[in-house]
Design a protein around this motif. Structure first.
Motif, PDB file in Angstrom:
ATOM      1  N   CYS A 167       9.669  21.334 -16.464  1.00 49.27           N
ATOM      2  CA  CYS A 167      10.703  21.723 -15.294  1.00 49.27           C
ATOM      3  C   CYS A 167       9.602  22.025 -14.384  1.00 49.27           C
ATOM      4  O   CYS A 167      10.006  21.829 -13.072  1.00 49.27           O
ATOM      5  N   SER A 168       9.296  23.260 -14.864  1.00 51.42           N
ATOM      6  CA  SER A 168       8.542  23.817 -13.586  1.00 51.42           C
ATOM      7  C   SER A 168       7.389  23.475 -12.947  1.00 51.42           C
ATOM      8  O   SER A 168       6.863  23.381 -11.519  1.00 51.42           O
ATOM      9  N   GLU A 169       7.092  22.007 -13.315  1.00 49.00           N
ATOM     10  CA  GLU A 169       5.430  21.294 -12.839  1.00 49.00           C
ATOM     11  C   GLU A 169       6.483  21.069 -11.449  1.00 49.00           C
ATOM     12  O   GLU A 169       5.379  20.554 -11.061  1.00 49.00           O
ATOM     13  N   LEU A 170       7.197  20.215 -12.365  1.00 46.83           N
ATOM     14  CA  LEU A 170       8.234  19.320 -10.940  1.00 46.83           C
ATOM     15  C   LEU A 170       8.947  19.947 -10.027  1.00 46.83           C
ATOM     16  O   LEU A 170       8.018  19.941  -8.319  1.00 46.83           O
ATOM     17  N   ILE A 171       9.010  21.058 -10.070  1.00 43.42           N
ATOM     18  CA  ILE A 171       9.519  22.079  -8.907  1.00 43.42           C
ATOM     19  C   ILE A 171       8.412  21.988  -8.026  1.00 43.42           C
ATOM     20  O   ILE A 171       8.479  22.969  -6.776  1.00 43.42           O
ATOM     21  N   ALA A 172       7.292  22.985  -8.669  1.00 43.26           N
ATOM     22  CA  ALA A 172       6.420  23.464  -8.381  1.00 43.26           C
ATOM     23  C   ALA A 172       5.569  22.486  -7.472  1.00 43.26           C
ATOM     24  O   ALA A 172       4.373  22.536  -6.298  1.00 43.26           O
ATOM     25  N   GLU A 173       5.563  21.165  -7.581  1.00 41.70           N
ATOM     26  CA  GLU A 173       4.575  20.347  -7.013  1.00 41.70           C
ATOM     27  C   GLU A 173       6.197  19.957  -5.502  1.00 41.70           C
ATOM     28  O   GLU A 173       5.543  19.761  -4.856  1.00 41.70           O
ATOM     29  N   GLY A 174       6.594  19.999  -5.757  1.00 40.70           N
ATOM     30  CA  GLY A 174       8.346  19.787  -4.952  1.00 40.70           C
ATOM     31  C   GLY A 174       8.360  20.858  -3.926  1.00 40.70           C
ATOM     32  O   GLY A 174       7.827  20.586  -3.047  1.00 40.70           O
ATOM     33  N   LEU A 175       7.970  22.267  -4.171  1.00 45.63           N
ATOM     34  CA  LEU A 175       7.469  22.937  -3.108  1.00 45.63           C
ATOM     35  C   LEU A 175       6.494  23.112  -2.613  1.00 45.63           C
ATOM     36  O   LEU A 175       6.583  23.780  -1.223  1.00 45.63           O
ATOM     37  N   LYS A 176       5.433  22.280  -2.984  1.00 45.22           N
ATOM     38  CA  LYS A 176       4.464  22.105  -2.530  1.00 45.22           C
ATOM     39  C   LYS A 176       4.075  21.016  -1.539  1.00 45.22           C
ATOM     40  O   LYS A 176       4.154  21.077  -0.614  1.00 45.22           O
ATOM     41  N   THR A 177       5.339  20.110  -1.344  1.00 43.81           N
ATOM     42  CA  THR A 177       5.774  18.753  -1.167  1.00 43.81           C
ATOM     43  C   THR A 177       6.268  19.537   0.843  1.00 43.81           C
ATOM     44  O   THR A 177       5.352  19.420   1.734  1.00 43.81           O
ATOM     45  N   ALA A 178       7.180  20.415   0.293  1.00 44.32           N
ATOM     46  CA  ALA A 178       7.698  21.203   1.242  1.00 44.32           C
ATOM     47  C   ALA A 178       7.159  22.323   1.532  1.00 44.32           C
ATOM     48  O   ALA A 178       6.976  22.271   2.968  1.00 44.32           O
ATOM     49  N   GLY A 179       5.771  22.109   1.911  1.00 40.61           N
ATOM     50  CA  GLY A 179       5.039  23.459   2.117  1.00 40.61           C
ATOM     51  C   GLY A 179       5.970  25.303   2.075  1.00 40.61           C
ATOM     52  O   GLY A 179       4.671  26.121   2.662  1.00 40.61           O
ATOM     53  N   VAL A 180       6.164  25.154   1.281  1.00 43.80           N
ATOM     54  CA  VAL A 180       6.606  26.563  -0.093  1.00 43.80           C
ATOM     55  C   VAL A 180       5.848  27.909  -0.098  1.00 43.80           C
ATOM     56  O   VAL A 180       5.406  28.608  -0.025  1.00 43.80           O
ATOM     57  N   VAL A 181       4.771  27.011  -1.156  1.00 43.68           N
ATOM     58  CA  VAL A 181       4.110  26.645  -1.954  1.00 43.68           C
ATOM     59  C   VAL A 181       2.388  26.479  -1.243  1.00 43.68           C
ATOM     60  O   VAL A 181       2.105  25.683  -0.791  1.00 43.68           O
ATOM     61  N   THR A 182       1.554  26.827  -1.352  1.00 43.26           N
ATOM     62  CA  THR A 182       0.348  25.754  -1.067  1.00 43.26           C
ATOM     63  C   THR A 182      -1.394  26.253  -2.064  1.00 43.26           C
ATOM     64  O   THR A 182      -1.182  27.506  -2.617  1.00 43.26           O
ATOM     65  N   GLY A 183      -1.661  25.874  -2.429  1.00 45.30           N
ATOM     66  CA  GLY A 183      -3.406  25.671  -3.287  1.00 45.30           C
ATOM     67  C   GLY A 183      -2.557  25.813  -4.642  1.00 45.30           C
ATOM     68  O   GLY A 183      -3.771  26.381  -5.627  1.00 45.30           O
ATOM     69  N   VAL A 184      -2.011  25.435  -5.195  1.00 48.73           N
ATOM     70  CA  VAL A 184      -1.118  25.256  -6.636  1.00 48.73           C
ATOM     71  C   VAL A 184      -1.004  24.308  -7.612  1.00 48.73           C
ATOM     72  O   VAL A 184      -1.072  23.403  -7.124  1.00 48.73           O
ATOM     73  N   ASN A 185      -1.421  24.514  -8.933  1.00 48.79           N
ATOM     74  CA  ASN A 185      -2.120  23.585 -10.048  1.00 48.79           C
ATOM     75  C   ASN A 185      -0.436  23.405 -10.783  1.00 48.79           C
ATOM     76  O   ASN A 185      -0.132  24.618 -10.932  1.00 48.79           O
ATOM     77  N   SER A 186       0.625  23.184  -9.986  1.00 48.77           N
ATOM     78  CA  SER A 186       1.599  22.696 -10.534  1.00 48.77           C
ATOM     79  C   SER A 186       1.514  22.560 -11.723  1.00 48.77           C
ATOM     80  O   SER A 186       2.872  22.933 -12.569  1.00 48.77           O
TER      81      SER A 186
END
Length: 229
Positions: A167-186
């Motif tokens: 669950c949180s892997e998917l959300i983290a990568e989605g937020l990274k795709t949206a530019g809301v977070v950066t440099g995160v290992n989802s």
């Protein structure tokens, strides 16, 4: 700051990109609470909001229609006999869920970035629909005590792998795709990590449950997070 509201009172204020956090009572959820030291066991993201209008019973000059809000969330989960990435009606999730539920709205700054990249976000989330659930990497993300160990890090440290999702892997990568977070290992992000990223408004709302605070909410800088130097 935590508030408590019923879902039907605030659903019209939800927007795509907002996070819905869950804290369940199943055996698996209790294990997640134990390993992450948090009440949060699952996260989803609002991906679609729809308003429909139906004729009112008593019309007036001011009100000739009733509005109904259909909010959808995308999540990697087990629900109604299915397992994997799926999109569900949020009202159904709220009604049937055994546990706590919170709404975490994006901050103004995060919302601005999200709006600039929302087409990438929606394309990404649509492409993940139907992919399998990844319980092994969920285990690795939650148990981080050996991540720096020279021999055992391969057991608990996750390199990014998006062939399947938790669950949180998917959300983290989605937020990274949206530019809301950066440099995160989802693949190293747990459900409560999402809630602790400092991308939200100060006010968050509990939709179900009894006033349970998410410790560390909105305090964690997500830049270059979950990486091994």
């Amino acid at each position: 700051m935590l508030e408590q509201q019923r879902y039907h009172r605030i659903r019209e204020h939800m927007q795509p990109g907002d996070i819905i956090a869950f804290g369940g009572n199943s055996l698996f959820s209790r294990w997640t609470k134990l390993t992450t030291h948090s009440p949060v066991t699952h996260v989803a993201v609002v991906t679609h909001t729809k308003v429909t209008h139906t004729a009112a019973t008593h019309t007036t000059a001011r009100d000739d229609a009733k509005s109904r809000y259909y909010n959808h969330v995308t999540e990697a989960t087990f629900f109604r006999g299915k397992r994997g990435v799926m999109t569900n009606r949020l009202s159904e999730r709220v009604a049937s869920y055994d546990g706590d539920i919170w709404w975490l709205p994006l901050s103004r700054a995060s919302r601005s970035i999200f709006e600039q990249n929302k087409h990438k976000f929606f394309n990404f989330m649509c492409e993940q629909e139907g992919k399998p659930y990844d319980i092994l990497q969920l285990f690795g993300s939650a148990v981080d005590a050996l991540d720096d160990h020279p021999l055992f890090s391969s057991i608990t440290y996750n390199n990014e792998d998006f062939s399947s999702w938790f669950c949180s892997e998917l959300i983290a990568e989605g937020l990274k795709t949206a530019g809301v977070v950066t440099g995160v290992n989802s693949s190293e992000v747990t459900p409560v990590d999402i809630c602790r990223f400092n991308i939200f408004k100060k006010r968050y709302v509990q939709l179900k449950g009894e006033g349970r605070i998410i410790e560390g909410f909105n305090t964690l800088v997500p830049d270059n997070w979950g990486q091994i130097a």
